[in-house]
Design a protein around this motif. Structure first.
Motif, mmCIF file in Angstrom:
data_model
loop_
_atom_site.group_PDB
_atom_site.id
_atom_site.type_symbol
_atom_site.label_atom_id
_atom_site.label_comp_id
_atom_site.label_asym_id
_atom_site.label_seq_id
_atom_site.Cartn_x
_atom_site.Cartn_y
_atom_site.Cartn_z
ATOM 1 N N GLY A 101 -3.147 -25.193 44.279
ATOM 2 C CA GLY A 101 -3.050 -25.943 45.521
ATOM 3 C C GLY A 101 -3.007 -27.432 45.221
ATOM 4 O O GLY A 101 -2.512 -27.848 44.170
ATOM 5 N N TYR A 102 -3.557 -28.239 46.102
ATOM 6 C CA TYR A 102 -3.710 -29.673 45.872
ATOM 7 C C TYR A 102 -5.170 -29.949 45.583
ATOM 8 O O TYR A 102 -6.049 -29.499 46.299
ATOM 9 C CB TYR A 102 -3.268 -30.473 47.101
ATOM 10 N N GLY A 103 -5.439 -30.712 44.517
ATOM 11 C CA GLY A 103 -6.816 -31.005 44.168
ATOM 12 C C GLY A 103 -7.491 -29.772 43.628
ATOM 13 O O GLY A 103 -7.126 -29.234 42.577
ATOM 14 N N LEU A 104 -8.484 -29.262 44.358
ATOM 15 C CA LEU A 104 -9.152 -28.023 43.965
ATOM 16 C C LEU A 104 -8.214 -26.851 44.235
ATOM 17 O O LEU A 104 -7.560 -26.809 45.277
ATOM 18 C CB LEU A 104 -10.436 -27.871 44.785
ATOM 19 N N PRO A 105 -8.109 -25.888 43.305
ATOM 20 C CA PRO A 105 -7.217 -24.744 43.578
ATOM 21 C C PRO A 105 -7.733 -23.910 44.734
ATOM 22 O O PRO A 105 -8.928 -23.905 45.032
ATOM 23 C CB PRO A 105 -7.269 -23.950 42.262
ATOM 24 N N ILE A 106 -6.842 -23.213 45.404
ATOM 25 C CA ILE A 106 -7.246 -22.265 46.429
ATOM 26 C C ILE A 106 -7.973 -21.129 45.704
ATOM 27 O O ILE A 106 -7.464 -20.582 44.730
ATOM 28 C CB ILE A 106 -6.019 -21.758 47.201
ATOM 29 N N GLY A 107 -9.160 -20.799 46.179
ATOM 30 C CA GLY A 107 -10.007 -19.849 45.456
ATOM 31 C C GLY A 107 -11.029 -20.541 44.578
ATOM 32 O O GLY A 107 -11.784 -19.888 43.870
ATOM 33 N N GLY A 108 -11.063 -21.882 44.639
ATOM 34 C CA GLY A 108 -12.012 -22.649 43.838
ATOM 35 C C GLY A 108 -13.304 -22.916 44.587
ATOM 36 O O GLY A 108 -13.294 -23.213 45.780
ATOM 37 N N VAL A 109 -14.424 -22.787 43.879
ATOM 38 C CA VAL A 109 -15.742 -23.116 44.422
ATOM 39 C C VAL A 109 -16.335 -24.201 43.536
ATOM 40 O O VAL A 109 -16.384 -24.052 42.317
ATOM 41 C CB VAL A 109 -16.674 -21.881 44.430
ATOM 42 N N LEU A 110 -16.743 -25.307 44.127
ATOM 43 C CA LEU A 110 -17.216 -26.450 43.342
ATOM 44 C C LEU A 110 -18.465 -27.037 43.972
ATOM 45 O O LEU A 110 -18.461 -27.411 45.145
ATOM 46 C CB LEU A 110 -16.118 -27.520 43.269
ATOM 47 N N ALA A 111 -19.536 -27.099 43.175
ATOM 48 C CA ALA A 111 -20.790 -27.718 43.609
ATOM 49 C C ALA A 111 -20.889 -29.104 42.985
ATOM 50 O O ALA A 111 -20.753 -29.248 41.766
ATOM 51 C CB ALA A 111 -21.975 -26.855 43.172
ATOM 52 N N VAL A 112 -21.096 -30.131 43.820
ATOM 53 C CA VAL A 112 -21.166 -31.505 43.322
ATOM 54 C C VAL A 112 -22.428 -32.181 43.836
ATOM 55 O O VAL A 112 -23.081 -31.716 44.771
ATOM 56 C CB VAL A 112 -19.915 -32.317 43.719
ATOM 57 N N ASP A 113 -22.735 -33.320 43.236
ATOM 58 C CA ASP A 113 -23.950 -34.062 43.536
ATOM 59 C C ASP A 113 -23.698 -35.136 44.594
ATOM 60 O O ASP A 113 -22.960 -36.095 44.347
ATOM 61 C CB ASP A 113 -24.475 -34.710 42.254
ATOM 62 N N ASN A 114 -24.282 -34.978 45.774
ATOM 63 C CA ASN A 114 -24.310 -36.009 46.820
ATOM 64 C C ASN A 114 -22.937 -36.611 47.127
ATOM 65 O O ASN A 114 -22.794 -37.818 47.320
ATOM 66 C CB ASN A 114 -25.274 -37.136 46.431
ATOM 67 N N ALA A 115 -21.911 -35.790 47.150
ATOM 68 C CA ALA A 115 -20.560 -36.269 47.435
ATOM 69 C C ALA A 115 -19.757 -35.152 48.076
ATOM 70 O O ALA A 115 -20.100 -33.975 47.956
ATOM 71 C CB ALA A 115 -19.878 -36.748 46.150
ATOM 72 N N VAL A 116 -18.685 -35.544 48.762
ATOM 73 C CA VAL A 116 -17.790 -34.556 49.339
ATOM 74 C C VAL A 116 -16.363 -34.940 48.986
ATOM 75 O O VAL A 116 -16.002 -36.120 48.987
ATOM 76 C CB VAL A 116 -17.994 -34.453 50.876
ATOM 77 N N ILE A 117 -15.547 -33.942 48.642
ATOM 78 C CA ILE A 117 -14.168 -34.138 48.210
ATOM 79 C C ILE A 117 -13.261 -33.620 49.316
ATOM 80 O O ILE A 117 -13.166 -32.402 49.518
ATOM 81 C CB ILE A 117 -13.894 -33.385 46.890
ATOM 82 N N PRO A 118 -12.593 -34.495 50.071
ATOM 83 C CA PRO A 118 -11.759 -34.011 51.180
ATOM 84 C C PRO A 118 -10.749 -32.949 50.771
ATOM 85 O O PRO A 118 -10.561 -31.961 51.492
ATOM 86 C CB PRO A 118 -11.089 -35.287 51.686
ATOM 87 N N TYR A 119 -10.090 -33.115 49.612
ATOM 88 C CA TYR A 119 -9.138 -32.097 49.184
ATOM 89 C C TYR A 119 -9.817 -30.954 48.425
ATOM 90 O O TYR A 119 -9.165 -29.994 48.032
ATOM 91 C CB TYR A 119 -8.021 -32.715 48.348
ATOM 92 N N GLY A 120 -11.127 -31.052 48.241
ATOM 93 C CA GLY A 120 -11.906 -29.908 47.776
ATOM 94 C C GLY A 120 -12.217 -28.982 48.943
ATOM 95 O O GLY A 120 -12.485 -27.801 48.763
ATOM 96 N N VAL A 121 -12.193 -29.537 50.150
ATOM 97 C CA VAL A 121 -12.315 -28.763 51.384
ATOM 98 C C VAL A 121 -10.947 -28.228 51.784
ATOM 99 O O VAL A 121 -10.784 -27.053 52.102
ATOM 100 C CB VAL A 121 -12.911 -29.634 52.512
ATOM 101 N N GLY A 122 -9.941 -29.100 51.775
ATOM 102 C CA GLY A 122 -8.580 -28.675 52.082
ATOM 103 C C GLY A 122 -8.076 -29.234 53.400
ATOM 104 O O GLY A 122 -8.797 -29.885 54.156
ATOM 105 N N MET A 123 -6.803 -28.949 53.674
ATOM 106 C CA MET A 123 -6.133 -29.464 54.860
ATOM 107 C C MET A 123 -6.598 -28.768 56.140
ATOM 108 O O MET A 123 -6.830 -29.404 57.155
ATOM 109 C CB MET A 123 -4.619 -29.289 54.716
#
Length: 474
Positions: free
Chosen positions: A121-143
């Motif tokens: 996909g764009y950024g994080l792949p579709i089917g990707g699960v990502l845990a991060v520290d005190n941040a949010v990734i808009p394209y980790g969430v998706g469109m």
């Protein structure tokens, strides 16, 4: 053009000093001298708003650098890829795996996992699960923020599907809307539309009218509303249904234009605030202790709740038209970020882009394709997958490849042989474009327990207008 002066640039937010001189010098370039004053100012505002996009342009590079802070210029990837679990790795495409590898090199990354339906996909792949520290990734969430599945189960026998096929098709025609052009003449007045975010967040405010009009509608692409057969194969007190067969209504859609606008806006903001190497550009994040991060978090949650309101409206309309109250409902979503606690006790923001929450006892639906069953599941709380499972079968062909591999006639014959009625839809959603859902489920036996299945029989999707109702109605 009327010659720009330093005061003109100060009015659009240029700081005193080097940036003003650089901008005035650039505008002396022969290609830009013909611009009128308004166009020149608009162009400079674009450079200021998204400087990272101009770093590779020799004409604008030096000016763009002036709008990227020293702290942001130093953002880089960790040299080592953090270890993460891959489910069904043998049939996950290289592109998805490489995207996940890059995500596991982010300085904010704590943990990750890749589901068996994963694809690029764009950024994080579709089917990707990502845990991060005190941040949010808009394209980790998706469109399509908060995209979800919703299932209603009715106390009607299997024979109802066979005997009332035309009636059920008409109900889909009358009571569902798809794509960007179809709306209800009298949209539902839902409490979601009174939320303060619609006044307090600019990008959300600009989409309120569209949100009103699109409430209760479904998107294009792989979104659908369908009647089918629910087969409950395991007793479960949380579902509350005896083993047996029932009529089911299943919908799949998200937050419509509202979610897309939020994703696009805050991805741009994140990229300007957190420039990364080109291969990681769309993984730019917003810290949750910043104004922009908090704004996105509120907007994301609103979009998720709006998507849920759309599904509730779809199921309310169709349940009322059917004249039946559901015996049970199941709803779950993906393309979202949750605040959760990892096994080591550390709080994290967990992104599930095209992945289903599968915490201990959590119910969900994992669909197959329009001719393959989906599954009603209960999460097992597996920590290696960050309490997640797949969100469907996952694509094995791109939309272009699917259109090139099957004809309209072949698709219709295949659907007829499988006993499936399709309203709308396109070749890009042909069953051949998807992975085998049974293989996908086999690779996540440790992640979910299967309580039953849903087999589609009458499917409605968007078709660029060709799926529009021939029966009239509202």
């Amino acid at each position: 053009m009327n010659k720009l002066r330093g005061n003109d640039l100060r009015k659009i937010g240029f700081p005193e000093g080097k940036s003003i001189n650089l901008a005035l010098d650039i505008l002396e370039d022969k290609q830009l001298k013909k611009l009128d004053k308004g166009s020149a100012l608009a162009l400079l505002q674009k450079v200021k708003a998204d400087p990272y996009s101009y770093l590779r342009d020799s004409l604008w590079r030096d000016l763009a650098k002036e709008f990227i802070s020293d702290s942001n210029r130093s953002v880089g990837l960790n040299p080592e890829i953090k270890d993460y679990r891959r489910y069904g790795e043998a049939f996950i495409e290289d592109g998805a795996r490489k995207q996940m590898d890059i995500a596991m090199q982010l300085p904010v990354t704590l943990d990750g996992a890749l589901m068996p339906d994963a694809h690029q996909g764009y950024g994080l792949p579709i089917g990707g699960v990502l845990a991060v520290d005190n941040a949010v990734i808009p394209y980790g969430v998706g469109m399509d923020i908060g995209c979800r599945m919703a299932l209603s189960v009715f106390a009607l026998p299997r024979t109802y599907l066979d005997q009332r096929t035309q009636e059920l098709k008409k109900l889909l025609h009358y009571h569902t809307r798809f794509g960007s052009k179809e709306i209800f003449k009298t949209p539902t007045d839902d409490p979601i539309l009174t939320r303060p975010e619609f006044k307090e967040i600019a990008i959300v405010r600009s989409k309120r009218e569209a949100a009103i009009n699109q409430l209760g509608s479904s998107g294009s692409g792989n979104h659908f509303v369908e009647w089918g057969l629910v087969d409950i194969t395991a007793e479960d007190t949380s579902l509350g249904l005896p083993i047996g067969q029932y009529l089911g209504l299943l919908s799949h859609s998200g937050s419509r234009g509202l979610g897309a606008a939020i994703a696009q806006h805050y991805t741009k903001v994140a990229i300007s605030k957190c420039p990364l190497p080109p291969e990681a550009r769309y993984l730019a994040w917003l810290r949750l202790d910043t104004q922009e991060g908090q704004e996105y978090w509120r907007a994301m949650n609103l979009a998720g709740d709006y998507a849920s309101a759309c599904h509730h409206d779809i199921h309310r309309r169709l349940s009322n038209a059917l004249g039946e109250k559901p015996l049970a409902k199941v709803e779950n979503h993906h393309n979202f970020a949750w605040r959760e606690t990892l096994p080591n006790g550390r709080e994290a923001i967990v992104h599930r882009k095209g992945a289903t929450p599968a915490g201990q006892g959590v119910l969900g639906v994992i669909p197959g394709s329009m001719t393959a069953p989906g599954f009603i599941v209960r999460g097992r709380g597996e920590q290696d997958s960050i309490q997640s499972a797949s969100h469907g079968a996952g694509r094995r062909m791109s939309r272009t490849q699917a259109k090139q591999s099957i004809s309209e006639g072949e698709l219709r014959r295949y659907l007829r042989d499988q006993g499936v009625e399709l309203i709308g839809g396109g070749l890009d959603e042909a069953p051949v474009a998807y992975k085998d859902i049974h293989q996908v489920m086999a690779h996540q036996r440790d992640l979910v327990d299967v309580l039953g299945s849903f087999t589609p029989r009458i499917v409605r999707m968007d078709a660029g207008g060709s799926g529009k109702s021939k029966y009239g109605g509202e």
